[in-house]
Design a protein around this motif. Sequence first.
Motif, mmCIF file in Angstrom:
data_model
loop_
_atom_site.group_PDB
_atom_site.id
_atom_site.type_symbol
_atom_site.label_atom_id
_atom_site.label_comp_id
_atom_site.label_asym_id
_atom_site.label_seq_id
_atom_site.Cartn_x
_atom_site.Cartn_y
_atom_site.Cartn_z
ATOM 1 N N ALA A 164 -38.186 -73.487 -32.949
ATOM 2 C CA ALA A 164 -37.013 -72.902 -33.600
ATOM 3 C C ALA A 164 -36.938 -71.430 -33.208
ATOM 4 N N GLN A 165 -35.791 -71.001 -32.708
ATOM 5 C CA GLN A 165 -35.652 -69.661 -32.150
ATOM 6 C C GLN A 165 -34.560 -68.892 -32.876
ATOM 7 N N GLY A 166 -34.858 -67.632 -33.194
ATOM 8 C CA GLY A 166 -33.872 -66.747 -33.781
ATOM 9 C C GLY A 166 -33.077 -66.028 -32.709
ATOM 10 N N PRO A 167 -32.302 -65.014 -33.094
ATOM 11 C CA PRO A 167 -31.491 -64.275 -32.119
ATOM 12 C C PRO A 167 -32.338 -63.767 -30.954
ATOM 13 N N ILE B 115 -27.382 -65.883 -24.496
ATOM 14 C CA ILE B 115 -27.608 -64.919 -25.578
ATOM 15 C C ILE B 115 -27.300 -65.599 -26.905
ATOM 16 N N LEU B 116 -28.318 -65.747 -27.734
ATOM 17 C CA LEU B 116 -28.143 -66.302 -29.076
ATOM 18 C C LEU B 116 -27.904 -65.140 -30.030
ATOM 19 N N MET C 212 -31.780 -71.509 -33.996
ATOM 20 C CA MET C 212 -31.347 -72.671 -33.232
ATOM 21 C C MET C 212 -32.559 -73.349 -32.601
ATOM 22 N N PRO C 213 -32.546 -74.686 -32.525
ATOM 23 C CA PRO C 213 -33.645 -75.390 -31.850
ATOM 24 C C PRO C 213 -33.522 -75.268 -30.336
ATOM 25 N N MET C 214 -34.642 -75.000 -29.674
ATOM 26 C CA MET C 214 -34.698 -74.927 -28.221
ATOM 27 C C MET C 214 -35.892 -75.728 -27.736
ATOM 28 N N GLN C 215 -35.858 -76.095 -26.465
ATOM 29 C CA GLN C 215 -36.995 -76.793 -25.875
ATOM 30 C C GLN C 215 -37.068 -76.503 -24.385
ATOM 31 N N VAL C 216 -38.294 -76.511 -23.879
ATOM 32 C CA VAL C 216 -38.562 -76.406 -22.450
ATOM 33 C C VAL C 216 -39.458 -77.571 -22.066
ATOM 34 N N GLY D 268 -50.555 -67.150 -36.754
ATOM 35 C CA GLY D 268 -49.592 -66.328 -37.472
ATOM 36 C C GLY D 268 -48.171 -66.705 -37.116
ATOM 37 N N TYR D 269 -47.248 -65.801 -37.356
ATOM 38 C CA TYR D 269 -45.833 -66.034 -37.097
ATOM 39 C C TYR D 269 -45.464 -65.544 -35.704
ATOM 40 N N TYR D 270 -44.344 -66.057 -35.210
ATOM 41 C CA TYR D 270 -43.864 -65.610 -33.913
ATOM 42 C C TYR D 270 -43.490 -64.127 -33.975
ATOM 43 N N ASN D 271 -43.926 -63.404 -32.979
ATOM 44 C CA ASN D 271 -43.549 -62.000 -32.871
ATOM 45 C C ASN D 271 -42.337 -61.914 -31.955
ATOM 46 N N LEU D 272 -41.152 -61.755 -32.537
ATOM 47 C CA LEU D 272 -39.916 -61.788 -31.762
ATOM 48 C C LEU D 272 -39.760 -60.575 -30.865
ATOM 49 N N ARG D 273 -40.511 -59.518 -31.120
ATOM 50 C CA ARG D 273 -40.410 -58.325 -30.285
ATOM 51 C C ARG D 273 -41.125 -58.504 -28.950
ATOM 52 N N LYS D 274 -42.048 -59.406 -28.900
ATOM 53 C CA LYS D 274 -42.805 -59.625 -27.675
ATOM 54 C C LYS D 274 -42.202 -60.796 -26.907
#
Length: 464
Positions: free
Chosen positions: A423-426, A407-408, A413-417, A255-261
């Motif tokens: 791809a990451q939202g706020p 803090i985005l 924005m693209p991020m990596q570890v 599924g999609y990323y759950n930004l709340r978790k």
Amino acid sequence: MEGGERPEPHEGFFADGHLVLWTLCSVLLPVFITFWCSLQRSRRQLHRKDIFRKSKHGWRDTDLFSHPTYCCVCAQHILQGAFCDCCGLRVDEGCLKKADKRFQCKEIMLKNDGRALDAMPHHWIRGNVPLCSYCVVCKQQCGSQPKLCDYRCVWCQKTVHDECMKNSLKNEKCDFGEFKSLIIPPSYLTSINQMRKDKKTDYAVLASELGKQWTPLIILANSRSGTNMGEGLLGEFRILLNPVQRWKVQVTNKGYYNLRKPKEFTMNNYFSVGPDALMALNFHAHREKAPSLFSSRILNKAVYLFYGTKDCLVQECKDLNKKVELELDGERVELPDLEGIIVLNIGSWGGGCRLWEGMGDETYPLARHDDGLLEVVGVYGSFHCAQIQVKLANPFRIGQAHTVRLILKCSMMPMQVDGEPWAQGPCTVTITHKTHALMLYFSGEQTDDDISSTSDQEDIKETE
């Protein structure tokens, strides 16, 4: 008729028929032979895979061995065949089934016979000893004869001549060699298994029997990273360690990323947001569609170059300083007009680039990988990253900190570890120290870059 007689009609018909027949044979016969060979090859592959699946060995097939190799069953010189990436057996395809029955692979656990944890017999494999290896008895070179000869222990990696084996080492116990402190002994796992059956939990007492220097090594490898050489890397360590010391982690998102978790990662090397993460994300997206096309280092670098050049023109990560807020140990940092922020835990980045040092012509705070501090730098774009790679520019050193908070505020924005992009939202990214771990490193000769970097840091330390 003048000028000669005409051929009879039936003679021309038979001549044309023979021509058609030979034409069909010349076309169909190679097709039939190719089909038959493919069918036989498929049958052999299915038979080989069936043996691989049922075997306790870690068999892998190869079309060409990298050095002179002899079959452990028939002792004949072979160019291709199969090898076990745990015990190191090498066999011809025709001898695979015999080798699987005749030879035993590394045992993860032993029978509980009350022996000491670090005492076990040698597990000798004959032939194909490593190049430039020497006999532990007579100190002469092993494997120098062009035939299947000499022995190697799959645990301690000691090598011995055939003659010396008969006279000296037949009943000697294995001490696990120079990697004793990194190997989990099979008898230890046997004892752990017995303790679980007896519902005992004093594991620390059991581990203390192996000494204070015992720090077992666990190998993690990403089979999709770089040139998909993760399996080969694991195989190299399986030969040296207990085969149980390997972990393969595969994460499947549904599924999609759950930004709340909150999402939690373990960062070992670096974290970044900006152009380098964008290149990694684009590369990752295309590699997921066709993994087989990204098996060459040169091709992979060319793809990275393409995406880096594209970003130089498009500048998808521009105005990063307006989209993010950065805090180092709780203090907000004013950022210039940057396109990327990189948080470093080690000295190298981007394929070996010494990012924190840059060109080495400026003084900079001393950086270590074991001081609990993170180095934070900024880059002005993809072209700036390329300049840093070839030591034509310095990064924008933001500072060092124990805790980094980013803090985005808006947009994706693209991020990596550690090379794993997304791809990451706020969001709010908080990086804090987790723990220390004992790591392996190459202790060979220093490069010119390492020597210059070390001398520069020593000069800085003296001036301080």
